[in-house]
Design an enzyme around this catalytic site. Sequence first.
Site, short mmCIF file in Angstrom:
data_model
loop_
_atom_site.label_atom_id
_atom_site.label_comp_id
_atom_site.label_asym_id
_atom_site.label_seq_id
_atom_site.Cartn_x
_atom_site.Cartn_y
_atom_site.Cartn_z
N GLU A 106 -3.42 2.50 4.43
CA GLU A 106 -2.48 1.62 5.12
C GLU A 106 -3.10 1.06 6.41
O GLU A 106 -2.73 -0.03 6.86
CB GLU A 106 -1.19 2.36 5.47
CG GLU A 106 -0.28 2.61 4.30
CD GLU A 106 0.97 3.34 4.73
OE1 GLU A 106 2.04 2.71 4.74
OE2 GLU A 106 0.87 4.54 5.06
N HIS A 155 0.86 -1.18 0.00
CA HIS A 155 0.00 0.00 0.00
C HIS A 155 0.90 1.24 0.00
O HIS A 155 1.93 1.25 0.68
CB HIS A 155 -0.91 0.01 1.23
CG HIS A 155 -2.01 -1.00 1.17
ND1 HIS A 155 -1.78 -2.35 1.19
CD2 HIS A 155 -3.34 -0.85 1.10
CE1 HIS A 155 -2.93 -2.99 1.12
NE2 HIS A 155 -3.91 -2.09 1.07
N ALA A 156 0.51 2.24 -0.77
CA ALA A 156 1.31 3.47 -0.85
C ALA A 156 1.45 4.10 0.53
O ALA A 156 0.56 4.00 1.37
CB ALA A 156 0.65 4.45 -1.81
N HIS A 157 2.60 4.75 0.75
CA HIS A 157 2.88 5.39 2.03
C HIS A 157 3.23 6.85 1.79
O HIS A 157 4.01 7.14 0.89
CB HIS A 157 4.04 4.68 2.72
CG HIS A 157 4.46 5.35 3.99
ND1 HIS A 157 3.75 5.23 5.16
CD2 HIS A 157 5.52 6.15 4.27
CE1 HIS A 157 4.36 5.93 6.11
NE2 HIS A 157 5.43 6.49 5.59
N PRO A 158 2.72 7.75 2.56
CA PRO A 158 1.72 7.58 3.61
C PRO A 158 0.31 7.74 3.05
O PRO A 158 0.01 8.71 2.38
CB PRO A 158 2.04 8.71 4.57
CG PRO A 158 2.58 9.81 3.69
CD PRO A 158 3.26 9.13 2.54
#
Length: 147
Positions: A130, A123-126
């Site tokens: 998430e 999952h992309a951060h931030p």
Amino acid sequence: VPSVVYTQPEVAWVGKSEEQLKEENQGPQFKNKGKPFRTEMMKHFFSQRVGVPYKIGKFPFAANSRAKTNNDTDGLVKILSHKETDRMLGAHILGAGAGEMINEATLAMEYGASCEDIARVCHAHPTVSEAFREANLAASFGKAINF
């Protein structure tokens, strides 16, 4: 079919609730009204517990980096999964963006994904999503990484 309540904060869910799973696990409820059972077989049948063994994973938005950055930390993600197969049984999200995040849970349930399957997806951060991954980690492995 996912459900969303567009309030502040948003509430969204798909699948079973913990209350539904608890009811299923209690087994059949009946009143004997003082009459004896006709056979031992009936006693055995009605004493069997039906239901689904389940586990819970939760992750609060207060532990999510993007929610902290946005100063919007009210909320959480709660995942219910089958204790033996790890298949997702229900997802409940309370907080900003819940109506958007529930779609990932709906897709996962439609295709029979396990909580481990979801937890292994990057999952992309931030991002607030998430929190969904972290709740699935907690459901599958008993502990989230960032909480």
